[in-house]
Write a protein that holds these residues in place. Structure first.
Motif, PDB file in Angstrom:
ATOM      1  N   VAL A  25      38.932   8.898  12.226  1.00  0.00           N
ATOM      2  CA  VAL A  25      40.198   9.614  12.064  1.00  0.00           C
ATOM      3  C   VAL A  25      40.726  10.018  13.446  1.00  0.00           C
ATOM      4  N   PRO A  26      41.830   9.445  13.904  1.00  0.00           N
ATOM      5  CA  PRO A  26      42.314   9.696  15.265  1.00  0.00           C
ATOM      6  C   PRO A  26      42.521  11.159  15.654  1.00  0.00           C
ATOM      7  N   PRO A  27      43.105  12.018  14.814  1.00  0.00           N
ATOM      8  CA  PRO A  27      43.316  13.402  15.261  1.00  0.00           C
ATOM      9  C   PRO A  27      42.026  14.185  15.521  1.00  0.00           C
ATOM     10  N   LEU A  28      40.921  13.741  14.932  1.00  0.00           N
ATOM     11  CA  LEU A  28      39.667  14.466  15.119  1.00  0.00           C
ATOM     12  C   LEU A  28      39.061  14.266  16.503  1.00  0.00           C
ATOM     13  N   VAL A  29      39.652  13.396  17.295  1.00  0.00           N
ATOM     14  CA  VAL A  29      39.200  13.241  18.686  1.00  0.00           C
ATOM     15  C   VAL A  29      39.349  14.568  19.422  1.00  0.00           C
ATOM     16  N   TRP A  30      40.358  15.333  19.066  1.00  0.00           N
ATOM     17  CA  TRP A  30      40.634  16.581  19.774  1.00  0.00           C
ATOM     18  C   TRP A  30      39.673  17.703  19.401  1.00  0.00           C
ATOM     19  N   LEU A  31      38.824  17.502  18.419  1.00  0.00           N
ATOM     20  CA  LEU A  31      37.804  18.503  18.086  1.00  0.00           C
ATOM     21  C   LEU A  31      36.673  18.533  19.109  1.00  0.00           C
ATOM     22  N   VAL A  32      36.832  17.773  20.169  1.00  0.00           N
ATOM     23  CA  VAL A  32      35.828  17.779  21.232  1.00  0.00           C
ATOM     24  C   VAL A  32      35.826  19.121  21.975  1.00  0.00           C
ATOM     25  N   PHE A  33      36.936  19.837  21.955  1.00  0.00           N
ATOM     26  CA  PHE A  33      37.039  21.083  22.720  1.00  0.00           C
ATOM     27  C   PHE A  33      35.978  22.112  22.321  1.00  0.00           C
ATOM     28  N   PRO A  34      35.752  22.399  21.037  1.00  0.00           N
ATOM     29  CA  PRO A  34      34.666  23.336  20.697  1.00  0.00           C
ATOM     30  C   PRO A  34      33.285  22.816  21.096  1.00  0.00           C
ATOM     31  N   LEU A  35      33.118  21.499  21.105  1.00  0.00           N
ATOM     32  CA  LEU A  35      31.837  20.935  21.537  1.00  0.00           C
ATOM     33  C   LEU A  35      31.554  21.242  23.003  1.00  0.00           C
ATOM     34  N   PHE A  36      32.614  21.298  23.814  1.00  0.00           N
ATOM     35  CA  PHE A  36      32.429  21.648  25.222  1.00  0.00           C
ATOM     36  C   PHE A  36      31.704  22.990  25.332  1.00  0.00           C
ATOM     37  N   PHE A  37      32.162  23.967  24.560  1.00  0.00           N
ATOM     38  CA  PHE A  37      31.546  25.288  24.623  1.00  0.00           C
ATOM     39  C   PHE A  37      30.136  25.284  24.037  1.00  0.00           C
ATOM     40  N   GLY A  38      29.894  24.435  23.050  1.00  0.00           N
ATOM     41  CA  GLY A  38      28.542  24.285  22.533  1.00  0.00           C
ATOM     42  C   GLY A  38      27.603  23.765  23.608  1.00  0.00           C
ATOM     43  N   PHE A  39      28.036  22.771  24.347  1.00  0.00           N
ATOM     44  CA  PHE A  39      27.227  22.242  25.438  1.00  0.00           C
ATOM     45  C   PHE A  39      26.993  23.307  26.502  1.00  0.00           C
ATOM     46  N   LEU A  40      28.042  24.055  26.848  1.00  0.00           N
ATOM     47  CA  LEU A  40      27.921  25.086  27.883  1.00  0.00           C
ATOM     48  C   LEU A  40      27.019  26.232  27.436  1.00  0.00           C
ATOM     49  N   TYR A  41      26.979  26.508  26.154  1.00  0.00           N
ATOM     50  CA  TYR A  41      26.150  27.603  25.641  1.00  0.00           C
ATOM     51  C   TYR A  41      24.680  27.212  25.562  1.00  0.00           C
ATOM     52  N   VAL A  42      24.411  26.007  25.104  1.00  0.00           N
ATOM     53  CA  VAL A  42      23.034  25.601  24.811  1.00  0.00           C
ATOM     54  C   VAL A  42      22.309  25.059  26.046  1.00  0.00           C
ATOM     55  N   LEU A  43      22.994  24.291  26.862  1.00  0.00           N
ATOM     56  CA  LEU A  43      22.332  23.591  27.968  1.00  0.00           C
ATOM     57  C   LEU A  43      22.454  24.349  29.283  1.00  0.00           C
ATOM     58  N   PRO A  44      21.578  24.041  30.242  1.00  0.00           N
ATOM     59  CA  PRO A  44      21.764  24.591  31.591  1.00  0.00           C
ATOM     60  C   PRO A  44      23.084  24.071  32.170  1.00  0.00           C
ATOM     61  N   LEU A  45      23.635  24.774  33.129  1.00  0.00           N
ATOM     62  CA  LEU A  45      24.977  24.453  33.622  1.00  0.00           C
ATOM     63  C   LEU A  45      25.096  23.027  34.137  1.00  0.00           C
ATOM     64  N   TRP A  46      24.097  22.550  34.877  1.00  0.00           N
ATOM     65  CA  TRP A  46      24.199  21.184  35.406  1.00  0.00           C
ATOM     66  C   TRP A  46      24.212  20.158  34.276  1.00  0.00           C
TER      67      TRP A  46
END
Length: 112
Positions: A25-46
């Motif tokens: 579904v093309p519009p769901l590509v933009w749901l990547v934004f919340p994933l950014f914060f998930g990565f920043l929360y769970v993983l070390p910064l690098w």
């Protein structure tokens, strides 16, 4: 230790679910934004910065694939969102770190 592993597993599952849905579904590509914060929360910064970069490249590729080719908004949108997410996440971290450094220094003498 167990909580951290569970968070990482949820992050992997969410990322895979996003990738499949964004392919379908093309519009769901933009749901990547919340994933950014998930990565920043769970993983070390690098690792989070690397992950956000990979997610950005994948989202640009998927959006361009759905649209039939790349365009300025399809490239700039995810890139600017990724930069914004990393800056929003790291700014409070840097501010608190500089405050804690300031507390460790001896007070300056103001008089003679």
């Amino acid at each position: 230790m167990m909580r951290h592993a569970t968070e990482q597993l949820c992050l992997v599952a969410g990322t895979l679910a996003w990738a499949v849905l964004a392919m379908l579904v093309p519009p769901l590509v933009w749901l990547v934004f919340p994933l950014f914060f998930g990565f920043l929360y769970v993983l070390p910064l690098w690792a989070a910065t690397f992950g956000v970069t990979v997610l950005t490249c994948v989202s640009v590729a998927m959006a361009s694939w759905h649209a039939g080719g790349p365009s300025a908004p399809l490239v700039l949108g995810p890139v600017l969102l990724a930069v914004l997410a990393v800056l929003l996440w790291t700014r409070p971290f840097r501010a608190s770190r500089s405050r804690s450094r300031g507390r460790g220094r001896p007070a300056r003498r103001t008089g003679a």
